[in-house]
Motif scaffolding. Structure first.
Motif, PDB file in Angstrom:
ATOM      1  N   ASN A   1       0.793  -1.104   0.291  1.00 34.85           N
ATOM      2  CA  ASN A   1       0.081  -0.062   0.089  1.00 34.85           C
ATOM      3  C   ASN A   1       0.754   1.273   0.077  1.00 34.85           C
ATOM      4  O   ASN A   1       1.742   1.455   0.837  1.00 34.85           O
ATOM      5  CB  ASN A   1      -0.945  -0.117   1.516  1.00 34.85           C
ATOM      6  CG  ASN A   1      -1.889   1.194   1.275  1.00 34.85           C
ATOM      7  OD1 ASN A   1      -1.786   2.034   0.747  1.00 34.85           O
ATOM      8  ND2 ASN A   1      -2.723   0.860   2.180  1.00 34.85           N
ATOM      9  N   GLY A   2       0.799   2.108  -0.898  1.00 33.59           N
ATOM     10  CA  GLY A   2       1.325   3.234  -1.037  1.00 33.59           C
ATOM     11  C   GLY A   2       0.800   4.699  -0.610  1.00 33.59           C
ATOM     12  O   GLY A   2       1.135   5.663  -1.069  1.00 33.59           O
ATOM     13  N   THR A   3      -0.229   4.532   0.396  1.00 34.41           N
ATOM     14  CA  THR A   3      -0.892   5.542   0.655  1.00 34.41           C
ATOM     15  C   THR A   3      -0.306   6.344   1.873  1.00 34.41           C
ATOM     16  O   THR A   3       0.627   5.929   2.226  1.00 34.41           O
ATOM     17  CB  THR A   3      -2.474   5.318   0.876  1.00 34.41           C
ATOM     18  OG1 THR A   3      -2.727   4.257   1.892  1.00 34.41           O
ATOM     19  CG2 THR A   3      -3.004   4.772  -0.469  1.00 34.41           C
ATOM     20  N   THR A   4      -1.306   6.771   2.524  1.00 33.84           N
ATOM     21  CA  THR A   4      -0.846   7.920   3.424  1.00 33.84           C
ATOM     22  C   THR A   4      -0.006   7.652   4.535  1.00 33.84           C
ATOM     23  O   THR A   4       0.953   8.557   4.823  1.00 33.84           O
ATOM     24  CB  THR A   4      -2.250   8.527   4.309  1.00 33.84           C
ATOM     25  OG1 THR A   4      -3.306   8.622   3.246  1.00 33.84           O
ATOM     26  CG2 THR A   4      -1.885   9.822   4.968  1.00 33.84           C
TER      27      THR A   4
ATOM     28  N   LEU B   1      -2.959  -0.518  -3.407  1.00 38.01           N
ATOM     29  CA  LEU B   1      -3.945   0.400  -3.232  1.00 38.01           C
ATOM     30  C   LEU B   1      -3.460   1.672  -3.457  1.00 38.01           C
ATOM     31  O   LEU B   1      -2.417   1.817  -2.485  1.00 38.01           O
ATOM     32  CB  LEU B   1      -4.538   0.132  -2.098  1.00 38.01           C
ATOM     33  CG  LEU B   1      -5.824   1.136  -1.255  1.00 38.01           C
ATOM     34  CD1 LEU B   1      -6.987   1.005  -2.211  1.00 38.01           C
ATOM     35  CD2 LEU B   1      -6.025   0.884   0.182  1.00 38.01           C
ATOM     36  N   ILE B   2      -3.975   2.574  -4.299  1.00 35.74           N
ATOM     37  CA  ILE B   2      -3.315   3.853  -4.577  1.00 35.74           C
ATOM     38  C   ILE B   2      -4.289   4.957  -3.859  1.00 35.74           C
ATOM     39  O   ILE B   2      -5.538   4.963  -3.662  1.00 35.74           O
ATOM     40  CB  ILE B   2      -2.848   4.228  -5.969  1.00 35.74           C
ATOM     41  CG1 ILE B   2      -4.464   3.903  -6.802  1.00 35.74           C
ATOM     42  CG2 ILE B   2      -2.043   3.158  -6.283  1.00 35.74           C
ATOM     43  CD1 ILE B   2      -3.815   4.081  -8.107  1.00 35.74           C
TER      44      ILE B   2
ATOM     45  N   TYR C   1       0.733   6.910 -13.179  1.00 40.11           N
ATOM     46  CA  TYR C   1       1.049   5.882 -13.778  1.00 40.11           C
ATOM     47  C   TYR C   1       0.420   4.642 -13.389  1.00 40.11           C
ATOM     48  O   TYR C   1      -0.034   3.825 -14.044  1.00 40.11           O
ATOM     49  CB  TYR C   1       2.508   5.900 -13.731  1.00 40.11           C
ATOM     50  CG  TYR C   1       3.288   4.421 -14.158  1.00 40.11           C
ATOM     51  CD1 TYR C   1       3.506   4.156 -15.488  1.00 40.11           C
ATOM     52  CD2 TYR C   1       3.664   3.445 -13.329  1.00 40.11           C
ATOM     53  CE1 TYR C   1       3.947   2.852 -15.798  1.00 40.11           C
ATOM     54  CE2 TYR C   1       4.068   2.157 -13.556  1.00 40.11           C
ATOM     55  CZ  TYR C   1       4.113   2.058 -15.005  1.00 40.11           C
ATOM     56  OH  TYR C   1       5.005   0.783 -15.323  1.00 40.11           O
ATOM     57  N   MET C   2       0.338   4.668 -12.013  1.00 39.59           N
ATOM     58  CA  MET C   2      -0.496   3.402 -11.358  1.00 39.59           C
ATOM     59  C   MET C   2      -1.822   3.461 -11.594  1.00 39.59           C
ATOM     60  O   MET C   2      -2.486   2.421 -11.755  1.00 39.59           O
ATOM     61  CB  MET C   2      -0.305   3.628  -9.770  1.00 39.59           C
ATOM     62  CG  MET C   2       1.334   3.380  -9.462  1.00 39.59           C
ATOM     63  SD  MET C   2       1.883   1.668  -9.870  1.00 39.59           S
ATOM     64  CE  MET C   2       1.093   0.735  -8.593  1.00 39.59           C
TER      65      MET C   2
ATOM     66  N   GLN D   1       6.670   2.308  -4.532  1.00 42.39           N
ATOM     67  CA  GLN D   1       5.452   1.412  -4.876  1.00 42.39           C
ATOM     68  C   GLN D   1       5.527   1.274  -6.335  1.00 42.39           C
ATOM     69  O   GLN D   1       5.590   0.352  -6.817  1.00 42.39           O
ATOM     70  CB  GLN D   1       4.169   2.194  -4.701  1.00 42.39           C
ATOM     71  CG  GLN D   1       2.982   1.207  -4.876  1.00 42.39           C
ATOM     72  CD  GLN D   1       1.728   1.981  -4.704  1.00 42.39           C
ATOM     73  OE1 GLN D   1       1.356   2.902  -5.115  1.00 42.39           O
ATOM     74  NE2 GLN D   1       0.773   1.382  -4.034  1.00 42.39           N
ATOM     75  N   ARG D   2       5.724   2.292  -7.109  1.00 42.77           N
ATOM     76  CA  ARG D   2       6.062   2.145  -8.585  1.00 42.77           C
ATOM     77  C   ARG D   2       7.261   1.156  -8.937  1.00 42.77           C
ATOM     78  O   ARG D   2       6.853   0.514  -9.969  1.00 42.77           O
ATOM     79  CB  ARG D   2       6.094   3.338  -9.443  1.00 42.77           C
ATOM     80  CG  ARG D   2       6.327   3.491 -10.855  1.00 42.77           C
ATOM     81  CD  ARG D   2       6.322   4.881 -11.482  1.00 42.77           C
ATOM     82  NE  ARG D   2       6.597   4.759 -12.863  1.00 42.77           N
ATOM     83  CZ  ARG D   2       6.303   5.669 -13.850  1.00 42.77           C
ATOM     84  NH1 ARG D   2       6.058   6.948 -13.287  1.00 42.77           N
ATOM     85  NH2 ARG D   2       6.502   5.727 -15.084  1.00 42.77           N
TER      86      ARG D   2
END
Length: 376
Positions: A128-131, A190-191, A368-369, A228-229
């Motif tokens: 997960n690359g979120t907050t 999840l982005i 991109y994601m 994440q990318r």
């Protein structure tokens, strides 16, 4: 909140699933193999965390042990916990069998002593690359570090953190985890748009929440979009995911899974469609009951899962279900000028500048994601 609601969806399946909440942050921030510098000058905080001896191997060992119950293991975690910050050259964590660098000789980072990711290799890993931490460095160049703790590696020639390790990298692998271990997991992503995640994270690093989170500085290199990318692209290159995009199936090689990317806003707007689509991709039977967690046992499970990252998950803990967002509350794009003014009024002039710089540094990676997202 959506990133933790995803975990709560699967926490309702206690009969057949085990959920593990952000285990790799233990090694990233506090342990002897830590990559992050946030607590580098605060040994007391590292010791009081209870994770000062956590290595990447002890975490994988725990995952393997949990999988022995015969249940499927769901891990919600953050991509940048596996990747050296600030675009530093990766190397395999010593505890995972990283070979010591020989002077003048390049080796290939063999994976001796590596543990299996789960019983029968069937762990369901989610990154997960979120907050809750993400990297504001785009391709290792943009963004500055807002922390007084400095950065990993060395400062004026003095090493300030365990990383860089004196071990070899694996060619192309951006993480500190051997590819053979990464192959044990079914990755999904999840982005969330940085215009939402970055201000949300900023709020967790200032009063009053900073006293709960223990994060007293905003660090743009915890944005995580770049990391994440890079993990995503590496998994595609290794044919661990793809080439088919979730819901648009094409030919998959043996051992591959489809590319599964979920946008938090899509999830909040139409949770049933997105969660059911996700279940199809990972081989689970969907039930509408998964979208409700309003029993005392559900609430107890959530509190226990989220307590170690206090202050970041209060909204999720207090929620009882995942329902479609009121159309009137759907995220509507605002102009840069309006966003800047809102951030300026909430957080001040200097904060607004840092937030804007960090948002801008990560938009390209988010977009991109986004191009790979599941269509509900």
């Amino acid at each position: 909140m959506a990133k933790n609601n995803v975990q709560q969806v699967f926490m309702t399946r206690r009969d057949d699933m085990i959920c593990i909440h952000e285990p790799f942050g233990d090694a990233f921030y506090y342990g002897p193999e830590r990559l992050g510098s946030r607590f580098e000058n605060d040994q007391k905080a590292r010791e009081e965390s209870g994770f000062s001896t956590s290595t990447y191997k002890t975490i994988f060992d725990r995952i393997e042990n949990d999988g022995k119950e015969g249940k499927r293991v769901f891990i919600k975690d953050i991509a940048y916990y596996l990747v050296p910050p600030d675009g530093q050259q990766p190397a395999i964590a010593p505890s995972l069998g990283g070979k010591r660098v020989k002077q003048g000789v390049g080796t290939n980072g063999e994976t001796n002593g590596v543990t299996n990711g789960a019983a029968n290799g069937k762990t369901n890993g989610t990154t997960n690359g979120t907050t809750n931490g993400t990297n504001g460095v785009s391709n290792g160049t943009n963004g500055t570090n807002g922390s007084s703790n400095g950065t990993n590696g060395s400062s004026n020639g003095i090493k300030t953190a365990p990383f860089p390790y004196d071990t070899d990298p694996e060619p192309g692998n951006p993480t500190v985890v051997p590819t053979e271990i990464l192959k044990k997991f079914h990755f999904t992503f999840l982005i969330r748009h940085p215009r939402y995640s970055i201000p949300s994270y900023w709020r967790c690093t200032i009063p009053p929440l900073d006293k709960l989170t223990g994060f007293y500085d905003f660090m743009p290199n915890e944005a995580g979009y770049d990391e994440q990318r890079r993990i995503f692209d590496y998994l595609r290159e290794q044919k661990q995911i793809g080439p088919a995009i979730a819901g648009r199936h094409g030919k998959l090689s043996e051992g591959e899974v489809s590319i599964t990317v979920i946008d938090a806003d899509d999830l909040l707007d139409d949770p049933e469609s997105v969660v059911s689509a996700f279940c199809r991709e990972v081989g689970l039977e969907y039930s509408p009951k998964m979208l409700n967690w309003d029993t005392p046992e559900d609430q107890k499970t959530a509190v226990e899962a989220f307590e170690k990252w206090s202050g970041f998950h209060e909204d999720a803990i207090n929620s009882t279900s995942l329902k479609p967002r009121d159309p009137a509350h759907k995220k509507k794009a605002k102009s840069v000028e309006v966003e800047d003014q809102e951030w300026r009024e909430k957080y001040g002039e200097e904060a607004q500048k840092i937030i804007r710089e960090t948002v801008n540094a990560n938009i390209a990676d988010y977009e991109y994601m986004k191009s790979f997202c599941v269509k509900a």
